[in-house]
Each structure stands twice: as structure tokens, then as C-alpha cells.
Design a protein around this motif. Structure first.
Motif, PDB file in Angstrom:
ATOM      1  N   ILE A 188       9.174  -3.878   3.805  1.00 47.39           N
ATOM      2  CA  ILE A 188       7.972  -3.186   3.347  1.00 47.39           C
ATOM      3  C   ILE A 188       7.819  -3.444   1.848  1.00 47.39           C
ATOM      4  O   ILE A 188       8.750  -3.201   1.076  1.00 47.39           O
ATOM      5  CB  ILE A 188       8.045  -1.672   3.603  1.00 47.39           C
ATOM      6  N   LYS A 189       6.661  -3.917   1.456  1.00 40.42           N
ATOM      7  CA  LYS A 189       6.423  -4.232   0.047  1.00 40.42           C
ATOM      8  C   LYS A 189       5.372  -3.304  -0.545  1.00 40.42           C
ATOM      9  O   LYS A 189       4.892  -2.368   0.102  1.00 40.42           O
ATOM     10  CB  LYS A 189       6.017  -5.699  -0.092  1.00 40.42           C
ATOM     11  N   ARG A 190       4.997  -3.577  -1.772  1.00 35.72           N
ATOM     12  CA  ARG A 190       4.068  -2.710  -2.499  1.00 35.72           C
ATOM     13  C   ARG A 190       2.643  -2.874  -1.965  1.00 35.72           C
ATOM     14  O   ARG A 190       2.294  -3.932  -1.427  1.00 35.72           O
ATOM     15  CB  ARG A 190       4.088  -3.067  -3.981  1.00 35.72           C
ATOM     16  N   PRO A 191       1.798  -1.848  -2.146  1.00 37.36           N
ATOM     17  CA  PRO A 191       0.392  -1.986  -1.733  1.00 37.36           C
ATOM     18  C   PRO A 191      -0.299  -3.172  -2.406  1.00 37.36           C
ATOM     19  O   PRO A 191      -1.172  -3.807  -1.813  1.00 37.36           O
ATOM     20  CB  PRO A 191      -0.233  -0.653  -2.158  1.00 37.36           C
ATOM     21  N   GLY A 192       0.098  -3.481  -3.635  1.00 40.16           N
ATOM     22  CA  GLY A 192      -0.518  -4.603  -4.327  1.00 40.16           C
ATOM     23  C   GLY A 192      -0.143  -5.958  -3.775  1.00 40.16           C
ATOM     24  O   GLY A 192      -0.705  -6.984  -4.204  1.00 40.16           O
ATOM     25  N   ASP A 193       0.796  -5.991  -2.821  1.00 37.59           N
ATOM     26  CA  ASP A 193       1.219  -7.260  -2.227  1.00 37.59           C
ATOM     27  C   ASP A 193       0.514  -7.567  -0.912  1.00 37.59           C
ATOM     28  O   ASP A 193       0.949  -8.451  -0.163  1.00 37.59           O
ATOM     29  CB  ASP A 193       2.732  -7.250  -1.981  1.00 37.59           C
ATOM     30  N   LEU A 194      -0.581  -6.851  -0.621  1.00 37.36           N
ATOM     31  CA  LEU A 194      -1.305  -7.089   0.635  1.00 37.36           C
ATOM     32  C   LEU A 194      -1.797  -8.523   0.767  1.00 37.36           C
ATOM     33  O   LEU A 194      -2.060  -9.007   1.871  1.00 37.36           O
ATOM     34  CB  LEU A 194      -2.493  -6.127   0.751  1.00 37.36           C
ATOM     35  N   TYR A 195      -1.918  -9.202  -0.365  1.00 37.93           N
ATOM     36  CA  TYR A 195      -2.363 -10.602  -0.339  1.00 37.93           C
ATOM     37  C   TYR A 195      -1.408 -11.461   0.493  1.00 37.93           C
ATOM     38  O   TYR A 195      -1.788 -12.523   0.984  1.00 37.93           O
ATOM     39  CB  TYR A 195      -2.430 -11.111  -1.770  1.00 37.93           C
ATOM     40  N   GLU A 196      -0.165 -10.981   0.673  1.00 39.40           N
ATOM     41  CA  GLU A 196       0.791 -11.734   1.492  1.00 39.40           C
ATOM     42  C   GLU A 196       0.337 -11.819   2.944  1.00 39.40           C
ATOM     43  O   GLU A 196       0.668 -12.775   3.640  1.00 39.40           O
ATOM     44  CB  GLU A 196       2.178 -11.091   1.411  1.00 39.40           C
ATOM     45  N   VAL A 215       1.916  -8.133   8.466  1.00 38.33           N
ATOM     46  CA  VAL A 215       0.772  -7.295   8.817  1.00 38.33           C
ATOM     47  C   VAL A 215       0.630  -6.199   7.767  1.00 38.33           C
ATOM     48  O   VAL A 215       1.544  -5.931   6.987  1.00 38.33           O
ATOM     49  CB  VAL A 215       0.923  -6.651  10.217  1.00 38.33           C
ATOM     50  N   ALA A 216      -0.534  -5.569   7.759  1.00 40.17           N
ATOM     51  CA  ALA A 216      -0.751  -4.373   6.938  1.00 40.17           C
ATOM     52  C   ALA A 216      -0.502  -3.146   7.810  1.00 40.17           C
ATOM     53  O   ALA A 216      -0.831  -3.144   9.000  1.00 40.17           O
ATOM     54  CB  ALA A 216      -2.172  -4.357   6.383  1.00 40.17           C
ATOM     55  N   ARG A 217       0.060  -2.109   7.202  1.00 43.00           N
ATOM     56  CA  ARG A 217       0.390  -0.917   7.984  1.00 43.00           C
ATOM     57  C   ARG A 217       0.427   0.314   7.084  1.00 43.00           C
ATOM     58  O   ARG A 217       0.845   0.227   5.926  1.00 43.00           O
ATOM     59  CB  ARG A 217       1.742  -1.097   8.673  1.00 43.00           C
ATOM     60  N   ARG A 218      -0.002   1.448   7.634  1.00 46.15           N
ATOM     61  CA  ARG A 218       0.159   2.753   6.984  1.00 46.15           C
ATOM     62  C   ARG A 218       1.344   3.438   7.656  1.00 46.15           C
ATOM     63  O   ARG A 218       1.365   3.589   8.868  1.00 46.15           O
ATOM     64  CB  ARG A 218      -1.107   3.599   7.127  1.00 46.15           C
ATOM     65  N   PHE A 219       2.297   3.888   6.841  1.00 47.22           N
ATOM     66  CA  PHE A 219       3.536   4.440   7.377  1.00 47.22           C
ATOM     67  C   PHE A 219       3.505   5.962   7.364  1.00 47.22           C
ATOM     68  O   PHE A 219       2.955   6.578   6.448  1.00 47.22           O
ATOM     69  CB  PHE A 219       4.731   3.925   6.578  1.00 47.22           C
ATOM     70  N   THR A 220       4.135   6.555   8.395  1.00 45.06           N
ATOM     71  CA  THR A 220       4.212   8.015   8.506  1.00 45.06           C
ATOM     72  C   THR A 220       5.630   8.495   8.776  1.00 45.06           C
ATOM     73  O   THR A 220       5.863   9.688   8.905  1.00 45.06           O
ATOM     74  CB  THR A 220       3.301   8.519   9.640  1.00 45.06           C
ATOM     75  N   SER A 221       6.596   7.590   8.852  1.00 45.52           N
ATOM     76  CA  SER A 221       7.954   7.972   9.228  1.00 45.52           C
ATOM     77  C   SER A 221       8.581   8.910   8.202  1.00 45.52           C
ATOM     78  O   SER A 221       8.471   8.701   6.991  1.00 45.52           O
ATOM     79  CB  SER A 221       8.825   6.716   9.373  1.00 45.52           C
ATOM     80  N   HIS A 222       9.272   9.929   8.696  1.00 49.23           N
ATOM     81  CA  HIS A 222       9.961  10.871   7.813  1.00 49.23           C
ATOM     82  C   HIS A 222      11.162  10.232   7.135  1.00 49.23           C
ATOM     83  O   HIS A 222      11.718  10.781   6.188  1.00 49.23           O
ATOM     84  CB  HIS A 222      10.416  12.094   8.617  1.00 49.23           C
ATOM     85  N   LEU A 223      11.601   9.052   7.607  1.00 55.54           N
ATOM     86  CA  LEU A 223      12.734   8.372   6.990  1.00 55.54           C
ATOM     87  C   LEU A 223      12.365   7.710   5.662  1.00 55.54           C
ATOM     88  O   LEU A 223      13.248   7.385   4.862  1.00 55.54           O
ATOM     89  CB  LEU A 223      13.290   7.303   7.939  1.00 55.54           C
ATOM     90  N   LEU A 224      11.074   7.513   5.420  1.00 57.20           N
ATOM     91  CA  LEU A 224      10.628   6.787   4.234  1.00 57.20           C
ATOM     92  C   LEU A 224      10.298   7.741   3.098  1.00 57.20           C
ATOM     93  O   LEU A 224       9.884   8.889   3.339  1.00 57.20           O
ATOM     94  CB  LEU A 224       9.395   5.940   4.577  1.00 57.20           C
ATOM     95  N   PRO A 225      10.446   7.296   1.867  1.00 57.79           N
ATOM     96  CA  PRO A 225      10.042   8.123   0.721  1.00 57.79           C
ATOM     97  C   PRO A 225       8.544   8.431   0.769  1.00 57.79           C
ATOM     98  O   PRO A 225       7.761   7.702   1.393  1.00 57.79           O
ATOM     99  CB  PRO A 225      10.402   7.245  -0.485  1.00 57.79           C
ATOM    100  N   TYR A 226       8.155   9.498   0.075  1.00 61.54           N
ATOM    101  CA  TYR A 226       6.761   9.925   0.122  1.00 61.54           C
ATOM    102  C   TYR A 226       5.814   8.829  -0.350  1.00 61.54           C
ATOM    103  O   TYR A 226       4.711   8.676   0.176  1.00 61.54           O
ATOM    104  CB  TYR A 226       6.565  11.179  -0.739  1.00 61.54           C
ATOM    105  N   SER A 227       6.233   8.065  -1.358  1.00 57.11           N
ATOM    106  CA  SER A 227       5.340   7.022  -1.887  1.00 57.11           C
ATOM    107  C   SER A 227       4.983   5.985  -0.827  1.00 57.11           C
ATOM    108  O   SER A 227       3.989   5.277  -0.960  1.00 57.11           O
ATOM    109  CB  SER A 227       5.985   6.334  -3.088  1.00 57.11           C
ATOM    110  N   TYR A 228       5.785   5.900   0.236  1.00 54.93           N
ATOM    111  CA  TYR A 228       5.503   4.957   1.312  1.00 54.93           C
ATOM    112  C   TYR A 228       4.624   5.574   2.406  1.00 54.93           C
ATOM    113  O   TYR A 228       4.138   4.855   3.276  1.00 54.93           O
ATOM    114  CB  TYR A 228       6.811   4.463   1.944  1.00 54.93           C
ATOM    115  N   THR A 229       4.467   6.881   2.370  1.00 55.50           N
ATOM    116  CA  THR A 229       3.715   7.561   3.434  1.00 55.50           C
ATOM    117  C   THR A 229       2.501   8.295   2.879  1.00 55.50           C
ATOM    118  O   THR A 229       2.018   9.250   3.497  1.00 55.50           O
ATOM    119  CB  THR A 229       4.628   8.559   4.174  1.00 55.50           C
ATOM    120  N   ASP A 230       1.999   7.857   1.720  1.00 56.83           N
ATOM    121  CA  ASP A 230       0.862   8.546   1.087  1.00 56.83           C
ATOM    122  C   ASP A 230      -0.478   8.084   1.639  1.00 56.83           C
ATOM    123  O   ASP A 230      -1.525   8.464   1.129  1.00 56.83           O
ATOM    124  CB  ASP A 230       0.908   8.361  -0.422  1.00 56.83           C
TER     125      ASP A 230
END
Length: 445
Positions: A188-196, A215-230
Motif C-alpha cells: 500500500i502506497k501513498r495517495p499521491g502515488d495513484l499514478y502507478e 489497483v486503487a482502493r479505499r481501506f477500512t481494515s482495523h489493522l491499518l493506521p487511521y491515515s490509511y482508512t480516512d
């Protein structure tokens, strides 16, 4: 649904006299003759029978041969994205023609409550292989079951994925590490890396097939830090466990150590034959460097072949200036290539990673140093660039990734990026013509 004829007849005979016209005719016609004990005349009897026959015909259900094709007026037709599930063997099928089984990319239209359900209604483009589609499906929908930080890579997380519906199984660290060895992981990379994600589709449209599924994806897993599930979409890239890395901790992002001058010397024999010998990266054919140069020029990826920004004048905010790398351009012997990677299972094929590139890189600063030393390019990719259909092919491919498509505003939102790549493609074609460069087939020379 109508009643069977027998049920209709029983219903008619048991109804009270005031419930139907046919019943009233029958009662009124019979009572006077019962009082007198006389038989009714033949004409009256025929009238009674005719009334009963008409009543029965009016209340009969539709013909069984056609009832299966009729729907109540209030029932809408089935949505076209619904696919019939085939019956198990041994069960009788109805007379309707069975619908085709569900394809991997058939799905319901997007809904706000289920944005992670994504796909393509219809056939996926031919340049996306079945293997690509299966990996993209897992990246987009797989349950996150583990996470691991990647040292020295900031916000990059490696996550273990499990297909929805699979048994939970062992979730110990050793087991999860084994899942990644079985290639069930993603980065999982940064939102700014969507160009990949766009870069992956460009790679497949051009027939290069050196990038990893993304692929692009919005994450909701409780295992991930909040910044990944915003709620921000992030790119997730397929994890390859057998990338070959140098043991040097300061240069572990390469499969072989290669300086700029060595690279240019290595390209010289490409006009005649394959690179041979025991030098660094000698197992990589010349055609691989041509694919890499073409791909990096269209995306303006500098980190591999020109991480020092020697091929253009960088802005002061560029990392190569802030890290004082640009100063080394004065001494070419100090310049090295980065992210030159191959897989242990395929040491003669480059693997393109970190393909975010620079979508906003100005046209007047295009980095032609990326093409230096390359004398031929893959024929299939050049033919696609010449076809004038690059933008439409990319749009067709990007529709597969519903999350990217919606988050970027569909075709209208993506067109500025695609026009930029298309203009760079025209410039590259002009460069090939002006320098009288050649093309090669799928098998490198």
C-alpha cells in the motif's frame, strides 16, 4: 398466478348466487322449472351451458407453454448485470435458455455503500491477462489479515490478503509470512502515488508486461493506521517475493550494481548482438533496456536511469536538488542506476517498480537523457503509439479499476493525464524518426 382449471370449476360452483353473473343466470333459469316439475326447453338448456362455458374460459389461467415468459405488470425485468447461477448436475432445467456463467469482472453498478465492489460489465481488455485480473481482484477485494512496515520506505505498508469467503485459517506471523511467499500480499502506497495504477495500465496497453498489477482502493481494515482508512484512495501494488536484491545495505534496491558509464558501454554492443560476459547486469538483454527507456520517457520516471536529474534543469524543490544529488552530474563516474531489478525466477527480464512518474512534468523539460544509448524500440509498443488510439485504449483499460475511475472523475477527469502521455508519445515518435532508430519484435536481438 392463475388457478388450475379444476380449482376454478370448484370455486365457481361453491360461490353464493350473488357473487357472479354466471351463477345468477344459472339459478334464475332453473328455479321456475323446478317448481313446476317440468323439463326446461332445449334452447334454455343450451343457453345455460353456453353461459357456463364462457365463464370457465374467462377464468382459465394462461397456457402453460407461455406462462414462463410472462411477468406481472408490477414486476420489473431482471437487471442486465444479474447472472443466473447454473443448476447443479442432476437437477432438471427449465425450458428457458441458460444464461452464461458469471465472468470475473461482471458486477453490479457501483453504489455508495459498496465502493470496494468493482469490476467491468462485459469483457476485460485482451491485454489484461487472466493472471492480471485475478491478482487485481484480490488486491481490490481481499481482506487485510496482516501488515508489515517496509524499512526506509516511509508510508509504504506490506499487507497480507485473503480472498473474501476463504477460511480464516492460521493468522500467526509465520503463517502470514508464508502467505506472502505464496504471493498473496500487496504494497500500500501513498495517495499521491495513484499514478502507478495508470502506469500499470500503460504497460499492459503497450504490450511491455514488465510492471506489477496495481489497483486503487479505499481501506477500512482495523489493522491499518487511521491515515490509511480516512477514505482516500491509495494504490496497492502486487508483492513479488522473489525480487533479487543485492546484499549491500546501501544498494539493496538493485539486482545488480550498475553505473551510468557502465550502462552506456553495455548498450554499445546492442547494435550487433546481446550483451555477453560477466559484467554487471550481463544477463539482461538489450531489449529490456529499450522497454524501460520507452516506458520511463512516457511517464517521465527519473529515479531509475537519471535519479540525479542530469537530463533537465530541476526546480529547487526537486528531491534530487534537496538531497544534493544534482551536483554529481559534473562527474558522470559517480552516477549510478537505481531500481534495476529482476526476479530470481526470471533473471533476464526487468521488473518495473515505483512507476509513479511525473504527470505534471513540463513538456519543455522532458528528459531525453532517458533515451540516451537506445537505438531500437519494441515494435508492438511503437505501433500502438503510431495508431493514434493510445488515449482510447487507456480509457478502455482504466474502466476496469472502478475505484480509480470514480475517484478521478471518469473519462473527463482522466483525459488531461492521458493527453499528456499522448503528447509525449508523439514527441517520442518524432525522436525515433529524426534519429533513424529501428524497432524489434518480441524476441530481443
Amino acid at each position: 398466478m392463475g388457478r388450475a382449471p379444476e380449482a376454478v370449476s370448484q370455486h365457481v360452483l361453491r360461490c353464493p348466487p350473488n357473487k357472479g353473473a354466471g351463477i345468477r343466470v344459472m339459478g334464475w333459469a332453473q328455479r321456475p322449472w323446478r317448481r313446476t316439475g317440468l323439463k326446461p326447453p332445449a334452447s334454455a338448456a343450451l343457453g345455460v351451458l353456453l353461459a357456463l362455458a364462457l365463464l370457465a374460459l374467462a377464468r382459465l389461467p394462461p397456457s402453460p407453454d407461455h406462462s414462463a415468459h410472462l411477468l406481472p405488470a408490477s414486476s420489473p425485468p431482471n437487471p442486465r448485470w444479474e447472472v443466473a447461477v447454473p443448476l447443479p448436475r442432476g437437477r432438471a432445467h427449465n425450458k428457458r435458455s441458460p444464461e452464461p456463467p458469471a465472468r470475473l469482472w461482471q458486477d453490479r453498478p457501483p453504489s455508495r455503500g459498496r465502493r470496494q465492489r468493482w469490476g467491468l460489465t462485459g469483457d476485460a481488455p485482451l491485454w489484461l491477462s487472466d493472471d492480471d485480473l485475478q491478482k487485481m481482484q484480490l488486491l481490490a477485494n481481499g481482506q487485510v489479515v496482516s501488515k508489515t512496515r517496509i524499512p526506509a520506505h516511509g508510508q509504504v505498508l506490506r499487507v497480507g490478503l485473503r480472498a473474501v469467503g476463504d477460511a480464516e485459517g492460521d493468522t500467526s506471523p509465520a503463517s502470514l509470512e508464508g502467505d506472502c511467499q505464496d504471493r498473496h500480499c500487496g504494497l500500500i502506497k501513498r495517495p499521491g502515488d495513484l499514478y502507478e495504477v495508470l502506469a500499470f495500465h500503460l504497460d499492459r496497453v503497450l504490450g511491455l508486461n514488465r510492471s506489477l498489477p496495481a489497483v486503487a482502493r479505499r481501506f477500512t481494515s482495523h489493522l491499518l493506521p487511521y491515515s490509511y482508512t480516512d477514505g482516500s484512495p491509495r494504490p496497492i501494488i502486487w508483492w513479488v517475493p522473489d525480487l533479487q536484491h543485492l546484499k549491500d545495505a546501501n544498494n539493496d534496491q538493485n539486482s545488480c550494481a550498475l553505473g551510468w558509464l557502465q550502462y552506456q558501454e553495455m548498450l554499445q554492443p546492442c547494435r550487433l548482438t546481446l550483451v555477453a560476459g560477466d559484467g554487471p547486469c550481463s544477463s539482461i538483454p538489450c531489449g529490456e533496456w529499450s522497454r524501460l527507456a520507452l516506458f520511463d520517457f512516457l511517464l517521465q520516471v527519473h529515479d531509475r536511469l537519471d535519479r540525479y536529474c542530469c537530463g533537465f534543469q530541476p526546480d529547487p524543490s526537486e528531491p534530487c536538488v534537496e538531497e544534493r544529488l544534482h551536483e554529481k552530474c559534473r562527474n558522470p563516474a559517480e552516477l549510478v542506476l537505481v531500481h534495476i531489478l529482476v526476479r530470481k525466477s526470471a533473471p533476464s527480464r526487468l521488473v518495473f517498480i515505483d512507476n509513479a512518474g511525473r504527470p505534471q512534468h513540463p513538456e519543455e523539460k522532458l528528459n531525453f537523457r532517458l533515451l540516451q544509448g537506445i537505438d531500437s524500440f519494441p515494435a508492438a509498443a511503437v505501433a500502438t503509439l503510431r495508431s493514434g488510439r493510445l488515449q482510447s485504449l487507456l480509457l478502455e483499460s482504466l474502466r476496469v479499476d472502478r475505484e480509480l475511475w470514480e475517484s478521478q472523475g471518469g473519462a473527463e477527469g482522466l483525459r488531461p493525464l492521458l493527453r499528456t502521455i499522448d503528447r509525449r508519445a508523439r514527441i517520442l515518435l518524432r525522436y525515433i524518426q529524426e534519429h533513424n532508430l529501428t524497432v524489434f519484435g518480441d524476441s530481443p536481438r
